[in-house]
Design a protein around this motif. Structure first.
Motif, PDB file in Angstrom:
ATOM      1  N   GLU A   1      37.552  49.789  25.002  1.00  0.00           N
ATOM      2  CA  GLU A   1      37.727  48.787  23.952  1.00  0.00           C
ATOM      3  C   GLU A   1      39.149  48.229  23.972  1.00  0.00           C
ATOM      4  O   GLU A   1      39.362  47.019  23.829  1.00  0.00           O
ATOM      5  CB  GLU A   1      37.412  49.397  22.586  1.00  0.00           C
ATOM      6  N   LYS A   2      40.128  49.103  24.177  1.00  0.00           N
ATOM      7  CA  LYS A   2      41.519  48.653  24.215  1.00  0.00           C
ATOM      8  C   LYS A   2      41.826  47.862  25.479  1.00  0.00           C
ATOM      9  O   LYS A   2      42.602  46.901  25.444  1.00  0.00           O
ATOM     10  CB  LYS A   2      42.451  49.862  24.086  1.00  0.00           C
ATOM     11  N   VAL A   3      41.217  48.263  26.593  1.00  0.00           N
ATOM     12  CA  VAL A   3      41.389  47.499  27.831  1.00  0.00           C
ATOM     13  C   VAL A   3      40.875  46.075  27.641  1.00  0.00           C
ATOM     14  O   VAL A   3      41.494  45.110  28.108  1.00  0.00           O
ATOM     15  CB  VAL A   3      40.654  48.185  29.004  1.00  0.00           C
ATOM     16  N   GLY A   4      39.764  45.945  26.926  1.00  0.00           N
ATOM     17  CA  GLY A   4      39.195  44.629  26.702  1.00  0.00           C
ATOM     18  C   GLY A   4      40.085  43.712  25.888  1.00  0.00           C
ATOM     19  O   GLY A   4      39.957  42.484  25.953  1.00  0.00           O
ATOM     20  N   LEU A   5      41.020  44.298  25.129  1.00  0.00           N
ATOM     21  CA  LEU A   5      41.929  43.502  24.294  1.00  0.00           C
ATOM     22  C   LEU A   5      43.229  43.135  25.011  1.00  0.00           C
ATOM     23  O   LEU A   5      44.047  42.397  24.454  1.00  0.00           O
ATOM     24  CB  LEU A   5      42.275  44.292  23.018  1.00  0.00           C
ATOM     25  N   LEU A   6      43.406  43.632  26.238  1.00  0.00           N
ATOM     26  CA  LEU A   6      44.668  43.387  26.929  1.00  0.00           C
ATOM     27  C   LEU A   6      44.852  41.923  27.304  1.00  0.00           C
ATOM     28  O   LEU A   6      45.984  41.446  27.399  1.00  0.00           O
ATOM     29  CB  LEU A   6      44.741  44.253  28.200  1.00  0.00           C
ATOM     30  N   SER A   7      43.766  41.228  27.548  1.00  0.00           N
ATOM     31  CA  SER A   7      43.879  39.833  27.952  1.00  0.00           C
ATOM     32  C   SER A   7      42.671  39.059  27.450  1.00  0.00           C
ATOM     33  O   SER A   7      41.546  39.559  27.470  1.00  0.00           O
ATOM     34  CB  SER A   7      43.971  39.704  29.476  1.00  0.00           C
ATOM     35  N   GLN A   8      42.909  37.836  26.974  1.00  0.00           N
ATOM     36  CA  GLN A   8      41.809  36.975  26.565  1.00  0.00           C
ATOM     37  C   GLN A   8      41.221  36.234  27.760  1.00  0.00           C
ATOM     38  O   GLN A   8      40.229  35.540  27.635  1.00  0.00           O
ATOM     39  CB  GLN A   8      42.315  35.968  25.526  1.00  0.00           C
ATOM     40  N   ARG A   9      41.834  36.406  28.895  1.00  0.00           N
ATOM     41  CA  ARG A   9      41.398  35.701  30.089  1.00  0.00           C
ATOM     42  C   ARG A   9      40.320  36.517  30.817  1.00  0.00           C
ATOM     43  O   ARG A   9      40.506  37.686  31.117  1.00  0.00           O
ATOM     44  CB  ARG A   9      42.593  35.497  31.011  1.00  0.00           C
ATOM     45  N   ALA A  10      39.197  35.887  31.096  1.00  0.00           N
ATOM     46  CA  ALA A  10      38.112  36.576  31.788  1.00  0.00           C
ATOM     47  C   ALA A  10      38.510  36.894  33.221  1.00  0.00           C
ATOM     48  O   ALA A  10      39.201  36.116  33.875  1.00  0.00           O
ATOM     49  CB  ALA A  10      36.853  35.726  31.777  1.00  0.00           C
ATOM     50  N   GLY A  11      38.080  38.038  33.703  1.00  0.00           N
ATOM     51  CA  GLY A  11      38.380  38.436  35.072  1.00  0.00           C
ATOM     52  C   GLY A  11      37.450  39.543  35.507  1.00  0.00           C
ATOM     53  O   GLY A  11      36.339  39.693  34.979  1.00  0.00           O
ATOM     54  N   ILE A  12      37.897  40.328  36.455  1.00  0.00           N
ATOM     55  CA  ILE A  12      37.120  41.459  36.966  1.00  0.00           C
ATOM     56  C   ILE A  12      37.748  42.749  36.462  1.00  0.00           C
ATOM     57  O   ILE A  12      38.960  42.955  36.620  1.00  0.00           O
ATOM     58  CB  ILE A  12      37.085  41.458  38.501  1.00  0.00           C
ATOM     59  N   LEU A  13      36.958  43.592  35.837  1.00  0.00           N
ATOM     60  CA  LEU A  13      37.417  44.906  35.402  1.00  0.00           C
ATOM     61  C   LEU A  13      36.743  45.951  36.281  1.00  0.00           C
ATOM     62  O   LEU A  13      35.508  46.014  36.354  1.00  0.00           O
ATOM     63  CB  LEU A  13      37.067  45.167  33.942  1.00  0.00           C
ATOM     64  N   VAL A  14      37.542  46.761  36.955  1.00  0.00           N
ATOM     65  CA  VAL A  14      37.032  47.826  37.810  1.00  0.00           C
ATOM     66  C   VAL A  14      37.311  49.161  37.127  1.00  0.00           C
ATOM     67  O   VAL A  14      38.473  49.567  36.994  1.00  0.00           O
ATOM     68  CB  VAL A  14      37.688  47.790  39.206  1.00  0.00           C
ATOM     69  N   LEU A  15      36.264  49.832  36.671  1.00  0.00           N
ATOM     70  CA  LEU A  15      36.398  51.135  36.021  1.00  0.00           C
ATOM     71  C   LEU A  15      36.193  52.230  37.049  1.00  0.00           C
ATOM     72  O   LEU A  15      35.183  52.244  37.758  1.00  0.00           O
ATOM     73  CB  LEU A  15      35.369  51.275  34.898  1.00  0.00           C
ATOM     74  N   VAL A  16      37.161  53.170  37.124  1.00  0.00           N
ATOM     75  CA  VAL A  16      37.063  54.316  38.023  1.00  0.00           C
ATOM     76  C   VAL A  16      37.131  55.565  37.162  1.00  0.00           C
ATOM     77  O   VAL A  16      38.179  55.879  36.580  1.00  0.00           O
ATOM     78  CB  VAL A  16      38.189  54.305  39.074  1.00  0.00           C
ATOM     79  N   SER A  17      36.037  56.306  37.070  1.00  0.00           N
ATOM     80  CA  SER A  17      35.957  57.420  36.124  1.00  0.00           C
ATOM     81  C   SER A  17      34.859  58.386  36.546  1.00  0.00           C
ATOM     82  O   SER A  17      33.965  58.034  37.332  1.00  0.00           O
ATOM     83  CB  SER A  17      35.655  56.869  34.718  1.00  0.00           C
ATOM     84  N   ASP A  18      34.905  59.604  36.000  1.00  0.00           N
ATOM     85  CA  ASP A  18      33.789  60.533  36.207  1.00  0.00           C
ATOM     86  C   ASP A  18      32.710  60.357  35.145  1.00  0.00           C
ATOM     87  O   ASP A  18      31.697  61.068  35.150  1.00  0.00           O
ATOM     88  CB  ASP A  18      34.262  61.984  36.285  1.00  0.00           C
ATOM     89  N   CYS A  19      32.921  59.422  34.231  1.00  0.00           N
ATOM     90  CA  CYS A  19      31.881  58.970  33.295  1.00  0.00           C
ATOM     91  C   CYS A  19      31.257  60.097  32.482  1.00  0.00           C
ATOM     92  O   CYS A  19      30.024  60.164  32.321  1.00  0.00           O
ATOM     93  CB  CYS A  19      30.793  58.191  34.032  1.00  0.00           C
ATOM     94  N   TYR A  20      32.093  60.994  31.974  1.00  0.00           N
ATOM     95  CA  TYR A  20      31.584  62.010  31.060  1.00  0.00           C
ATOM     96  C   TYR A  20      31.503  61.417  29.663  1.00  0.00           C
ATOM     97  O   TYR A  20      32.383  61.597  28.829  1.00  0.00           O
ATOM     98  CB  TYR A  20      32.482  63.255  31.081  1.00  0.00           C
ATOM     99  N   GLU A  21      30.441  60.689  29.442  1.00  0.00           N
ATOM    100  CA  GLU A  21      30.230  60.004  28.170  1.00  0.00           C
ATOM    101  C   GLU A  21      28.749  59.701  28.035  1.00  0.00           C
ATOM    102  O   GLU A  21      28.022  59.617  29.032  1.00  0.00           O
ATOM    103  CB  GLU A  21      31.046  58.706  28.141  1.00  0.00           C
ATOM    104  N   GLN A  22      28.296  59.562  26.798  1.00  0.00           N
ATOM    105  CA  GLN A  22      26.902  59.211  26.573  1.00  0.00           C
ATOM    106  C   GLN A  22      26.629  57.825  27.151  1.00  0.00           C
ATOM    107  O   GLN A  22      27.352  56.866  26.859  1.00  0.00           O
ATOM    108  CB  GLN A  22      26.586  59.220  25.078  1.00  0.00           C
TER     109      GLN A  22
END
Length: 299
Positions: free
Chosen positions: A170-191
């Motif tokens: 959510e905070k990453v999404g607020l870093l810029s109002q400009r649309a672009g490519i977001l690359v998430l690198v994670s082990d995805c321990y989340e629902q």
């Protein structure tokens, strides 16, 4: 043409390279060897529109005439401009420190991110970085000049602490109002549903999302037959278990989780790639390149 030598892509061999810039260049040069695709970059001469200046934009593209009239900074955009802003969001929580083999999940994520950023830079993309645990830790806005700063930050980063993937996205999404490519690198321990909703919000703001889900082989297979005490990498909680007695049920639960993540990310319109830390980097680079070129075609 022949395929790239395995040494260029094998994570166990790459982990021996301490210079992250050298590692990234080695991976990308090896990967591109034998590739038939041409990588478009640069701009056409057909002016399209102005947009507001964002931190990290190339100052050479500011329209100074417009600034003289409005006292505000605007950037020139062009019809065939294929350059993009690419922000790499990298999970640095304690669970990423785990590794049953030669490479931890975080070491793999760091090599992967560095290589993808180098590949992006070869296309003229603006690259940036956001690392996170339960909060954002380091933030480097996308810029054509920020690759070396990114690599230096990644090289100095240590994984540790609890994770808050949803809040961080959510905070990453607020870093810029400009649309672009977001690359998430994670082990995805989340629902899956919760992280899917976070990706939905990013997509609603116009961001293209690519998820690289990093998994250690032992997390998937639960090897071993003797009684073992497992320690939570983020909380330190201890849990005595006998893997052999739980393996079938455990593997079924892990498979279900992975399938649910894939289904939810796909429903959100994100690209999803699951990667084993023993797996060479070529599939990740191919997946990223395919997504990147697909985005260029529809712009």
């Amino acid at each position: 043409m022949s395929a790239a030598p395995a040494a260029f892509l094998d994570p166990a061999l790459l982990a021996k390279i301490s210079d992250l810039a050298l590692l990234a260049r080695t991976v990308v040069d090896g990967f591109m060897h034998g590739q038939h695709r041409s990588m478009r970059k640069g701009s056409s001469l057909d002016f399209a529109e102005h947009r507001s200046y964002q931190p990290g934009d190339d100052l050479r593209r500011i329209d100074w005439r417009v600034y003289g009239r409005t006292d505000r900074f605007y950037i020139k955009e062009y019809d065939a401009d294929t350059n993009a802003s690419v922000l790499f969001a990298v999970d640095t929580s304690g669970s990423m420190n785990y590794g049953s083999g030669a490479v931890t999940k975080f070491a793999y994520a760091r090599m992967l991110t560095a290589s993808l950023a180098w590949l992006s830079k070869t296309q003229g993309d603006r690259v940036g970085l956001a690392t996170f645990t339960q909060e954002l830790v380091d933030v480097i806005p996308p810029s054509v000049r920020h690759l070396q700063r990114m690599l230096h930050t990644l090289a100095a980063t240590k994984a540790g602490g609890p994770s808050q993937l949803i809040t961080s996205l959510e905070k990453v999404g607020l870093l810029s109002q400009r649309a672009g490519i977001l690359v998430l690198v994670s082990d995805c321990y989340e629902q899956p549903d919760a992280v899917g909703r976070a990706v939905d919000a990013l997509r609603m703001h116009g961001h293209d999302v690519i998820v690289f889900h990093v998994v250690d082989p032992s997390e998937r297979d639960l090897p071993g037959d003797d009684d073992t005490t497992f320690e939570d990498a983020e909380t330190g909680a201890l849990l005595p278990l006998k893997p052999a007695a739980l393996r079938d049920k455990y593997k079924a639960l892990v498979t279900a989780h992975h399938e649910a993540l894939q289904s939810r990310f796909t429903a959100a319109g994100a690209d999803y790639v699951r990667l084993d830390t023993s797996e060479p980097l070529d599939r990740a680079l191919h997946s990223y390149l395919d997504a990147r070129l697909s985005r260029s075609r529809v712009r």
